[in-house]
Each structure stands twice: as C-alpha cells, then as structure tokens.
Design an enzyme around this catalytic site. Structure first.
Site, PDB file in Angstrom:
ATOM      1  CG  ASP A  48      -2.049   0.956   1.132  1.00  0.00           C
ATOM      2  OD1 ASP A  48      -2.284   1.487   0.030  1.00  0.00           O
ATOM      3  OD2 ASP A  48      -2.716   1.196   2.161  1.00  0.00           O
ATOM      4  N   GLY A  49       0.358   2.296  -0.629  1.00  0.00           N
ATOM      5  CA  GLY A  49       1.032   3.602  -0.560  1.00  0.00           C
ATOM      6  C   GLY A  49       1.665   4.070  -1.858  1.00  0.00           C
ATOM      7  CD1 TRP A  65       7.481   6.447  -2.277  1.00  0.00           C
ATOM      8  CD2 TRP A  65       7.267   6.690  -4.492  1.00  0.00           C
ATOM      9  NE1 TRP A  65       8.738   6.448  -2.819  1.00  0.00           N
ATOM     10  CE2 TRP A  65       8.639   6.593  -4.171  1.00  0.00           C
ATOM     11  CE3 TRP A  65       6.893   6.848  -5.819  1.00  0.00           C
ATOM     12  CZ2 TRP A  65       9.631   6.643  -5.142  1.00  0.00           C
ATOM     13  CZ3 TRP A  65       7.883   6.904  -6.792  1.00  0.00           C
ATOM     14  CH2 TRP A  65       9.234   6.799  -6.449  1.00  0.00           C
ATOM     15  CG  HIS A 123       0.336   1.906  -9.453  1.00  0.00           C
ATOM     16  ND1 HIS A 123       0.064   1.565  -8.156  1.00  0.00           N
ATOM     17  CD2 HIS A 123      -0.749   2.609  -9.881  1.00  0.00           C
ATOM     18  CE1 HIS A 123      -1.134   2.039  -7.811  1.00  0.00           C
ATOM     19  NE2 HIS A 123      -1.639   2.675  -8.843  1.00  0.00           N
ATOM     20  CB  THR A 156     -12.973  -7.517  -5.637  1.00  0.00           C
ATOM     21  OG1 THR A 156     -12.436  -8.816  -5.511  1.00  0.00           O
ATOM     22  CG2 THR A 156     -14.204  -7.577  -6.496  1.00  0.00           C
ATOM     23  CD1 TRP A 161     -12.443  -5.647  -9.993  1.00  0.00           C
ATOM     24  CD2 TRP A 161     -11.537  -4.815 -11.849  1.00  0.00           C
ATOM     25  NE1 TRP A 161     -11.759  -6.669 -10.620  1.00  0.00           N
ATOM     26  CE2 TRP A 161     -11.203  -6.197 -11.766  1.00  0.00           C
ATOM     27  CE3 TRP A 161     -11.070  -4.079 -12.948  1.00  0.00           C
ATOM     28  CZ2 TRP A 161     -10.427  -6.833 -12.729  1.00  0.00           C
ATOM     29  CZ3 TRP A 161     -10.297  -4.720 -13.912  1.00  0.00           C
ATOM     30  CH2 TRP A 161      -9.984  -6.087 -13.792  1.00  0.00           C
ATOM     31  CG  LEU A 201       9.281 -17.297  -3.532  1.00  0.00           C
ATOM     32  CD1 LEU A 201       8.959 -17.282  -2.036  1.00  0.00           C
ATOM     33  CD2 LEU A 201       9.782 -15.920  -3.971  1.00  0.00           C
ATOM     34  NE  ARG A 206      -3.032  -1.526   4.448  1.00  0.00           N
ATOM     35  CZ  ARG A 206      -4.259  -1.594   3.965  1.00  0.00           C
ATOM     36  NH1 ARG A 206      -5.090  -2.503   4.413  1.00  0.00           N
ATOM     37  NH2 ARG A 206      -4.668  -0.753   3.039  1.00  0.00           N
ATOM     38  CD  GLU A 238       2.627 -13.187  15.944  1.00  0.00           C
ATOM     39  OE1 GLU A 238       2.599 -11.997  16.304  1.00  0.00           O
ATOM     40  OE2 GLU A 238       2.229 -14.135  16.664  1.00  0.00           O
TER      41      GLU A 238
HETATM   42  C1  FPP Z   1      -1.503   0.188  -3.454  1.00  0.00           C
HETATM   43  O1  FPP Z   1      -1.132   1.532  -3.496  1.00  0.00           O
HETATM   44  C2  FPP Z   1      -1.048  -0.540  -4.619  1.00  0.00           C
HETATM   45  C3  FPP Z   1      -1.847  -1.197  -5.525  1.00  0.00           C
HETATM   46  C4  FPP Z   1      -3.304  -1.236  -5.428  1.00  0.00           C
HETATM   47  C5  FPP Z   1      -1.280  -1.885  -6.679  1.00  0.00           C
HETATM   48  C6  FPP Z   1      -0.066  -2.701  -6.426  1.00  0.00           C
HETATM   49  C7  FPP Z   1       0.574  -2.967  -7.717  1.00  0.00           C
HETATM   50  C8  FPP Z   1       1.900  -2.955  -7.973  1.00  0.00           C
HETATM   51  C9  FPP Z   1       2.948  -2.772  -6.946  1.00  0.00           C
HETATM   52  C10 FPP Z   1       2.366  -3.126  -9.354  1.00  0.00           C
HETATM   53  C11 FPP Z   1       2.121  -4.420 -10.043  1.00  0.00           C
HETATM   54  C12 FPP Z   1       2.380  -5.633  -9.253  1.00  0.00           C
HETATM   55  C13 FPP Z   1       3.019  -6.742  -9.668  1.00  0.00           C
HETATM   56  C14 FPP Z   1       2.898  -7.953  -8.831  1.00  0.00           C
HETATM   57  C15 FPP Z   1       3.833  -6.826 -10.889  1.00  0.00           C
HETATM   58  P1  FPP Z   1      -2.280   2.606  -3.609  1.00  0.00           P
HETATM   59  O2  FPP Z   1      -2.448   2.948  -5.041  1.00  0.00           O
HETATM   60  O3  FPP Z   1      -3.483   2.117  -2.901  1.00  0.00           O
HETATM   61  O4  FPP Z   1      -1.636   3.812  -2.821  1.00  0.00           O
HETATM   62  P2  FPP Z   1      -2.388   4.954  -1.997  1.00  0.00           P
HETATM   63  O5  FPP Z   1      -3.091   4.256  -0.857  1.00  0.00           O
HETATM   64  O6  FPP Z   1      -1.245   5.812  -1.527  1.00  0.00           O
HETATM   65  O7  FPP Z   1      -3.304   5.660  -2.944  1.00  0.00           O
END
Ligand code: FPP
Length: 247
Positions: A21-22, A26, A38, A67, A70, A132, A189, A208
């Site tokens: 998350d984040g 960022w 991303h 989900t 989307w 892995l 998280r 944990e």
């Molecule tokens: C959360 O940050 C991140 C996501 C919903 C997408 C995660 C995807 C990737 C890291 C890229 C693709 C992954 C792979 C496995 C190749 P957010 O957008 O919710 O951030 P925010 O809470 O700061 O808005």
C-alpha cells in the site's frame, strides 16, 4: 542494520503475505501521477521477491489488485493492468532462473484477456519450479472466496458427496482457493494503514501482523528481512500460556 544476518533461517515463517500500500501517496510526494508510484512499486516487488529467494522462503503472497480496486479511475486500472502484463512477460525468465513458481488467487478471468493469457503462460512455464512460490492476489476478495467456498461445500452436501458432519475447518481449508498453500505466519502492511482490506480473512486467523509506515515503493528486501527478524522475536502462543509452550 544488516537484518538479513539476524534471521534464523531454520525458523523462517513458511508463508509471508504482504498488503502493498502507498503507491499513490508516494507518487504524490514526488509530484508525479499515480502510475509512477505503481511503476516504482514494481521495483519493490522485484526486490522483495529476490530477498525471499535469498533466504529460502517457501511462500510469498502479494496483494496486487483487490476486487474493490476495479472502482478506481479507468485510466489507473488500465495502466495497472498494462504494467502487470509487461512485468510478467519481462520477468518470467528471471523467475525460471531463480526457481520461482508463480501462482495466482482471485478472479483471474475478470482481468483483461491479454493479462489473463500472460499470467496463465507464466504459471505454466514456472509450474515445475521448486523454490519460492510467488502467489499474486489479483482481482481478489476474501469474502468472495469464502462465499464461493460455502457454495461449493453446500453443493457437495446436496449431492451427498460429503456429509454435514464432515464440515470442519480442515475441510473448509481444502475448498478455499488457497487449498494447497499453507496459512501465512506473517502478514505485512505498508504505508501506516492498520487494515486487512478483505485479504485472506480465514487464512490469517493466527498470523502475526506487522505494520510499517514505509510506502510500498520505499519498501525493499531489507524491510522484509527486518519484518522477519521482528516476527522471530515474538512468542506465538496459539491461545496457550507461555508456560505451556516452554514445557
Ligand atoms: C496500493 O497503493 C497498490 C496497488 C493497489 C497496486 C499494487 C501494484 C503494484 C505494486 C504493481 C504491479 C504488481 C506486480 C505484482 C507486478 P495505492 O495505489 O493504494 O496507494 P495509496 O493508498 O497511496 O493511494
């Protein structure tokens, strides 16, 4: 701090799950569009997968798309899907080189056709790898998984394939999408949020939990190692007392 050297490799968690998350925040901090976050998040995925391989972790599950995701703006969803396709097709040979098996959970069929195809191809190409197990949760909802499980069990009861008395937590485990995957011992998280967000609700009964303020694109394998060191300092009691565990 060299956290890697502090890890007791004979007591590794069998399965680490991460809510990444984040990325958006960022990107905002860097005055860039969300997709920039991303894209940098993919570099963190790379680092963490590499780190997991280095210490010999068996299962790593990454919550890549829920989900609920989307409902994000269409441009962001499209860009994320493109990023996913590009990343998978680019990384599959590296996964193979490193003996990583790719698995998915979630409604993969709801992803755009090319995305689904790329994932199926990568899963097929890596299916015999024994290092892995990298599990991507994509279009995943734990409640939907549980609903589907309940339906499948109800169907088998109604067709007399199983009896009502046979329903117990082990049977439910076997009907979940994660049937072949052990439960996570450690759930991480990032980004200072303290939520589970519909992720592996059944499977984290005894996990944990580890929360860090780091935003996902700033998270690297060293942060994974730090989380594992922290996990290894904890006493897991499973409802028992400390005395029972030491006797
Ligand atoms: C959360 O940050 C991140 C996501 C919903 C997408 C995660 C995807 C990737 C890291 C890229 C693709 C992954 C792979 C496995 C190749 P957010 O957008 O919710 O951030 P925010 O809470 O700061 O808005």
């Amino acid at each position: 701090m060299d956290y890697k050297s502090l890890i007791n490799t004979s007591e590794l968690p069998g399965h680490v799950a991460i809510i990444m998350d984040g990325n958006g925040r960022w990107a905002k901090e860097h005055n860039k569009p969300r997709i920039f976050g991303h894209k940098n998040g993919v570099l963190s995925v790379r680092s963490v997968v590499e780190g997991a391989g280095e210490i010999g972790l068996k299962y790593l599950t990454l919550y890549a798309f829920s989900t609920e995701n989307w409902n994000r703006p269409k441009v962001e969803v499209t860009a994320l899907m493109q990023l996913l396709v590009a990343t998978i097709s680019k990384e599959v040979s590296t996964l193979n080189k490193n003996n990583v098996r790719l698995l998915t959970i979630g409604d993969i069929e709801s992803l755009p056709g090319n995305c689904e195809k790329e994932l199926e191809k990568a899963k097929e190409k890596t299916k015999n790898n024994t290092g892995l197990n990298l599990v991507l949760a994509l279009s995943y909802s734990s409640k939907t998984e549980i609903v589907n499980t309940v339906k499948a069990i109800a169907k088998d009861v109604s067709e007399a394939k199983i009896g009502l008395d046979e329903i117990n937590d082990t049977l439910i485990d076997d009907y979940l999408e994660t049937a072949t995957i052990q439960d996570p011992e450690l759930l991480i998280r990032t980004s200072g949020e303290y939520r589970i967000s519909n992720f592996l609700l059944w499977q984290i009964a005894y996990s944990e939990l580890y929360f860090t303020d780091k935003l996902w694109p700033d998270f690297t394998k060293d942060d994974l190692f730090e989380a594992i060191v922290n996990y290894q300092k904890r006493e897991r009691r499973f409802g028992m007392t400390s005395e029972q565990l030491t006797n």
